[in-house]
Design a protein around this motif. Structure first.
Motif, PDB file in Angstrom:
ATOM      1  N   HIS A 102      -4.282   6.825   3.283  1.00 49.52           N
ATOM      2  CA  HIS A 102      -2.874   7.048   2.915  1.00 49.52           C
ATOM      3  C   HIS A 102      -2.046   7.280   4.170  1.00 49.52           C
ATOM      4  CE1 HIS A 102       0.655   8.466   0.803  1.00 49.52           C
ATOM      5  NE2 HIS A 102       0.621   9.595   1.507  1.00 49.52           N
ATOM      6  N   ASN A 124       4.895   9.004   3.896  1.00 55.17           N
ATOM      7  CA  ASN A 124       6.214   8.368   3.902  1.00 55.17           C
ATOM      8  C   ASN A 124       7.047   8.801   5.100  1.00 55.17           C
ATOM      9  OD1 ASN A 124       5.529   7.142   1.500  1.00 55.17           O
ATOM     10  ND2 ASN A 124       6.554   8.672   0.218  1.00 55.17           N
ATOM     11  N   GLU A 152      -4.875   1.069   0.811  1.00 52.41           N
ATOM     12  CA  GLU A 152      -4.722   0.184  -0.346  1.00 52.41           C
ATOM     13  C   GLU A 152      -3.272  -0.215  -0.571  1.00 52.41           C
ATOM     14  OE1 GLU A 152      -6.510   1.943  -3.743  1.00 52.41           O
ATOM     15  OE2 GLU A 152      -8.515   2.032  -2.865  1.00 52.41           O
ATOM     16  N   ASN A 153      -2.343   0.619  -0.088  1.00 45.98           N
ATOM     17  CA  ASN A 153      -0.920   0.340  -0.306  1.00 45.98           C
ATOM     18  C   ASN A 153      -0.139   0.591   0.975  1.00 45.98           C
ATOM     19  OD1 ASN A 153      -0.896  -0.108  -3.316  1.00 45.98           O
ATOM     20  ND2 ASN A 153      -1.750   1.956  -3.252  1.00 45.98           N
ATOM     21  N   ILE A 154       0.802  -0.306   1.246  1.00 49.72           N
ATOM     22  CA  ILE A 154       1.703  -0.093   2.376  1.00 49.72           C
ATOM     23  C   ILE A 154       2.684   1.004   1.984  1.00 49.72           C
ATOM     24  CG2 ILE A 154       3.559  -1.132   3.721  1.00 49.72           C
ATOM     25  CD1 ILE A 154       2.042  -3.707   3.692  1.00 49.72           C
ATOM     26  N   SER A 166       5.734   3.384   1.224  1.00 49.61           N
ATOM     27  CA  SER A 166       7.162   3.168   1.008  1.00 49.61           C
ATOM     28  C   SER A 166       7.924   3.808   2.158  1.00 49.61           C
ATOM     29  CB  SER A 166       7.594   3.798  -0.324  1.00 49.61           C
ATOM     30  OG  SER A 166       7.347   5.192  -0.320  1.00 49.61           O
ATOM     31  N   LEU A 222      -5.838  -3.906   1.157  1.00 52.04           N
ATOM     32  CA  LEU A 222      -4.544  -4.294   0.592  1.00 52.04           C
ATOM     33  C   LEU A 222      -4.698  -5.456  -0.375  1.00 52.04           C
ATOM     34  CD1 LEU A 222      -2.417  -4.224   3.880  1.00 52.04           C
ATOM     35  CD2 LEU A 222      -2.452  -2.495   2.071  1.00 52.04           C
ATOM     36  N   SER A 223      -4.103  -5.314  -1.547  1.00 54.79           N
ATOM     37  CA  SER A 223      -4.085  -6.401  -2.526  1.00 54.79           C
ATOM     38  C   SER A 223      -2.649  -6.809  -2.861  1.00 54.79           C
ATOM     39  CB  SER A 223      -4.804  -5.975  -3.813  1.00 54.79           C
ATOM     40  OG  SER A 223      -4.212  -4.806  -4.362  1.00 54.79           O
ATOM     41  N   HIS A 224      -1.686  -6.093  -2.288  1.00 51.83           N
ATOM     42  CA  HIS A 224      -0.269  -6.358  -2.603  1.00 51.83           C
ATOM     43  C   HIS A 224       0.586  -5.985  -1.407  1.00 51.83           C
ATOM     44  CE1 HIS A 224       3.533  -6.509  -4.741  1.00 51.83           C
ATOM     45  NE2 HIS A 224       3.786  -5.262  -4.360  1.00 51.83           N
ATOM     46  N   ILE A 225       1.600  -6.800  -1.150  1.00 50.29           N
ATOM     47  CA  ILE A 225       2.579  -6.523  -0.098  1.00 50.29           C
ATOM     48  C   ILE A 225       3.940  -6.359  -0.771  1.00 50.29           C
ATOM     49  CG2 ILE A 225       3.695  -7.376   1.999  1.00 50.29           C
ATOM     50  CD1 ILE A 225       0.751  -6.693   2.350  1.00 50.29           C
ATOM     51  N   PRO A 226       4.606  -5.218  -0.596  1.00 50.77           N
ATOM     52  CA  PRO A 226       5.896  -5.005  -1.276  1.00 50.77           C
ATOM     53  C   PRO A 226       6.991  -5.919  -0.727  1.00 50.77           C
ATOM     54  CG  PRO A 226       5.460  -3.234   0.284  1.00 50.77           C
ATOM     55  CD  PRO A 226       4.209  -4.055   0.233  1.00 50.77           C
ATOM     56  N   ASN A 249      -8.270  -8.580   4.195  1.00 47.93           N
ATOM     57  CA  ASN A 249      -7.809  -7.729   3.115  1.00 47.93           C
ATOM     58  C   ASN A 249      -8.159  -8.407   1.786  1.00 47.93           C
ATOM     59  OD1 ASN A 249      -6.234  -5.128   3.857  1.00 47.93           O
ATOM     60  ND2 ASN A 249      -5.575  -6.616   5.413  1.00 47.93           N
TER      61      ASN A 249
END
Length: 870
Positions: free
Chosen positions: A237, A240, A259-261, A263, A281-285, A302
């Motif tokens: 993690h 922010n 796992e998440n970029i 915010s 990472l499985s998703h890019i915002p 990734n």
């Protein structure tokens, strides 16, 4: 040395060095301060400024290295020197921070410190730090002195790489002038609680390769931070609060568990380099598109299944790495990446390329290895500045003719496809330097290849080529040619005219003769000619006086000409799997030979002349027809590796004592023989690191075996061992052990299956202690129950001499005490080091003298002891 002392010394050394450098500058001419342009010219080694302003991570000051950040021309020359797949290098290699006083580029310009304020106060401050007691960095410097020091341009670097630190060094916070802090390769698990407010001037913080699980929210206090590297940790993690670091230029988060970029990352408007390789990472915002200054983005390794459209709207993006993801298609919006120069999409699931990708007119490097592409569009002609194109491991059946318009192409790699023909206009790629076509279905090489006169490396292995056109002689710059596993019947004489050719591999063809033309290739250093149809070792090969590596294995050669002595530069000679019936004595005339492999032949003896190979280090004579171990080998004092495994040859039954003469021996393979015992002086091989003695008949390890304290690999599987020596724990370097398929009782096989030395040693130690106690009890049973007559018979069977002193004390000392004394003396004088062997010998002697009552008691004791598990 404590952590505190280490930290203090690092700061003290840095301060002293900085003081000396500063003073040395003062003794120059009055104009000693160089202007910015001079510094840039010097740093670039004469290169134009536009070639060095992109080298942030590659410079020693950044704390990381990234091949993809180098300038276009520099990147080309470096990548074109590589072989095989040319891959995007990970951005996280450590560097030597001792030169990290030059700042990295900030935005479009390169910021270089150009003035040093050497005030009287500054000199006093430097002297103060230099003479401070180790372990104490003063935190009591007066505010007046601090204000008067004007250290804003001082490049204070603290390098504490690999110092065994377990906590964030609080002592660093006592000096407010640290700008570059390197804490790589330590065991720091957290920086939470550290008062980062004491490092407000910090610009570079590198904490890669530690044990960090998170970053604290206090990271937001480091307002001046430009570069943060926390790669190779356990971070899942990112807080922010990192969005508050508005001066951040480079952020490296590779090899973590993210796992998440986070915010708020999009608020880092000045960010130029972002690396999140090898995460989850499985998703890019979509918000990532706000990073308008981002020029380099690394998302390789990734779990992305879709090409993130947000990336298409990063106007300054130059390099994008999405290698090793799960992407199956590209969006049409990719055409918006007008400034993209490097795109890495290897090891994905792409089936086709959208035509929009060919609108990226600045593309210089495109890597698409290991996808499922079947067709490349004719629009590839738009790539007029493309320098590197990697399309290995796809399903391509042809390459469009329009590729000839990619006139700047220097590296074209098309290995592992289904190509049958080359484009007719391939000869127009005048700048091609590397051309790789391994493992396709190509039958013919066109004569027009002669126009590729800038080519350095040509690889065509694993095709169906029957001949190489003579015109290849016009490719005068070629240095490496790979033609293995084809259907070539005659040696390509055109290659003999290539005066720069130093590497040639032509394995697995049908060549039966070496032409005289090869005599002109005196520049050859490496020649592989295995698995052909050669019947002789050609005299013409002996003209290659500079050759260092020669592989003629898997032919039908029976002898070697005396002129091989001309090949004085030969270091490696491989002659395995030929038809030699006697050892070729001519080989012994090669003074610089280091590696000789003559395995898989029919050799029965080794000549004494082998001692002339003074520099031989590795010798493989396995699978021959030796009747006995060739003791002539024991003269080779320089030998480090010896393989005499006999999978296909005659089995050796013994090893000579002279084996111990090879004191430099590090690796010994005697597997697949019929050896019954290891020489008693094996312990004299002090350098031995690896011993493979599997599949023999060894039943005993001599005591000196336990002196092999450098031994790391030991394979004794498939022998007749029933017991391991209790002192096996002395082999403290042992890492890889195998005792499988032995009739082991001590310890039992279930203990050895785990192949852990500690487990085996602990078991043997406990067993030895138990056996010692058991033997003592047996001695007492014998002493308490034996008669005077049987005692005399027992002494004879055990070869225990009853002295006159024993006879004279017979009347004063009880029989029990005399028996115990005699048995203890027998134990001390026995040659056996095994308690079990002593016990068995004693019980046999008692049986022979008919002491059955005593034997019954001992048997009961054994049964009772065996029932106790430990």
């Amino acid at each position: 040395m404590s952590e505190k002392e280490t930290i203090s010394e690092a700061i003290e050394d840095t301060t002293s060095q900085f003081r000396e450098e500063s003073k040395s500058q003062l003794v120059e001419e009055p104009g000693f301060i160089k202007n910015t342009s001079d510094l840039l010219t010097e740093a670039s080694d004469g290169k134009p400024f536009d070639q060095i302003c992109e080298t942030q991570p590659g410079m020693d000051t950044v704390g990381v290295h990234n091949d993809t950040v180098t300038s276009s021309s520099e990147s080309k020359s470096e990548r074109n020197e590589e072989q095989g797949n040319i891959q995007f290098s990970e951005m996280v290699d450590t560097h030597d921070n001792s030169q990290s006083t030059t700042e990295t580029s900030q935005g479009p310009s390169l910021s270089v410190t150009t003035d040093i304020q050497m005030t009287a106060e500054y000199e006093a401050f430097v002297d103060f730090l230099s003479h401070e007691i180790p372990g104490k960095i003063s935190s009591q410097l007066s505010e007046e002195n601090q204000k008067g020091l004007d250290l804003g341009s001082d490049n204070f670097t603290v390098n504490l790489k690999a110092e065994g630190l377990q906590k964030f060094p609080q002592e660093i916070l006592k000096t407010k002038y640290v700008k570059y802090l390197y804490l790589d390769e330590n065991q720091i698990e957290s920086i939470k609680g550290a008062d980062l407010g004491g490092l407000l001037g910090l610009e570079i913080l590198s904490l890669q390769d530690n044990g960090l699980s998170s970053l604290p929210s206090e990271i937001q206090l480091l307002h001046n931070l430009r570069i943060l590297n926390v790669s190779h940790n356990q971070i899942s993690h990112i807080p922010n609060e990192i969005s508050q670091l508005e001066n951040m230029r480079e952020l490296f988060l590779n090899n973590n568990y993210i796992e998440n970029i986070p915010s708020g990352l999009e608020r880092l408007g000045n960010l130029e380099i972002l690396s999140l390789a090898k995460n989850k990472l499985s998703h890019i915002p979509d918000t990532l598109s706000s990073l308008k200054n981002l020029s380099i983005l690394n998302l390789e390794y990734n779990q992305l299944t879709i090409f993130p459209k947000a990336l298409c709207f990063l106007p300054k993006l130059i390099s994008l790495n999405l290698t090793e993801n799960l992407i199956s298609s590209l969006p049409k919006e990719i055409s918006e990446l007008k400034n993209l120069e490097k795109l890495f999409l290897g090891h994905n699931k792409l089936i086709f390329l959208p035509v929009e990708i060919f609108q990226l007119l600045k593309m210089q490097e495109l890597q698409l290895t290991d996808n499922k592409l079947e067709v490349i569009s004719n629009k590839i002609e738009n790539f007029r500045v493309l320098s590197i194109l990697i399309l290995d491991k796809n399903l391509l059946k042809k390459i469009p003719e329009n590729i000839s318009h990619c006139v700047m192409l220097e590296c074209l790699s098309l290995s592992d496809n289904k190509l049958k023909h080359l484009p007719k206009n391939i000869h127009k790629l005048k700048n091609l330097r590397k051309f790789h076509l391994n493992r396709n279905n190509i039958v013919r090489i066109p004569e027009a290849i002669s126009y590729l006169n800038n080519m350095l490396s040509l690889e065509l292995s694993g095709n169906m080529i029957t001949d190489i056109p003579i015109e290849i002689k016009n490719c005068r710059k070629i240095t490496e040619v790979e033609l293995s596993q084809n259907k070539i019947r005659y040696f390509p004489v055109g290659l003999c005219a290539l005066k720069y050719l130093y590497y040639l591999s032509i394995n697995g063809n049908y060549i039966s003769e070496i032409p005289v033309d090869i005599s002109f290739s005196k520049q050859l250093l490496h020649l592989e000619f295995n698995e052909n149809k050669l019947l002789t070792f050609s005299e013409h090969l002996c003209s290659l006086i500079n050759l260092q590596y020669l592989d003629l294995s898997k032919n039908q050669i029976r002898g070697i000409p005396p002129s091989i002595s001309n090949m004085a530069s030969l270091h490696v000679l491989i002659l395995c799997c030929n038809k030699f019936e006697t050892f070729p004595i001519e080989v012994c005339t090669l003074p610089n030979l280091q590696v000789l492999d003559i395995s898989e032949n029919q050799i029965q003896k080794i000549p004494s002349e082998i001692c002339n190979l003074k520099g031989i280090q590795k010798l493989n004579i396995s699978s021959n027809q030796f009747i006995y171990f060739p003791t002539e080998l024991c003269q080779l004092q320089s030998l480090e590796e010896l393989n005499i495994s006999q999978i296909n040859g005659k089995k050796l039954s013994r090893l000579p004592q002279e084996l111990s003469n090879m004191t430099q021996l590090k690796g010994l393979d005697i597997s697949n023989n019929a050896i019954r015992e290891i020489p008693r002086n094996i312990g004299e091989l002090r350098s031995l690191v690896s011993l493979n003695a599997c599949s023999n008949q060894i039943s005993y390890l001599p005591p000196s075996f336990l002196s092999l304290n450098k031994l790391q690999q030991l394979n004794l599987s498939g022998n007749n061992l029933t017991a391991l020596p209790s002192g096996i724990h002395n082999l403290s370097s042992l890492k890889d052990i195998n005792f499988d398929d032995n009739p082991l009782l001590r310890p039992p096989m279930e203990i050895c299956k785990g192949k852990q030395l500690h487990t085996i040693a602990c078991y043997l130690q406990r067993t030895e202690e138990r056996d010692e106690k058991l033997l003592e009890k047996i001695f007492k049973i014998v002493a308490n129950n034996i008669t005077e007559t049987n005692f005399k018979f027992l002494c004879k069977k055990l070869n225990v001499v009853i002295s006159e002193t024993d006879m004279s004390t017979k009347s004063t000392v009880s029989l029990k005490e005399r028996v115990l004394q005699a048995l203890e003396r027998w134990k001390m004088e026995s040659n056996s080091s095994s308690t079990t062997a002593l016990r068995d010998q004693l019980t046999r002697a008692l049986t022979m003298i008919g002491a059955y009552e005593i034997m019954d008691k001992i048997t009961a004791l054994k049964l009772s002891a065996s029932a106790i598990k430990f």
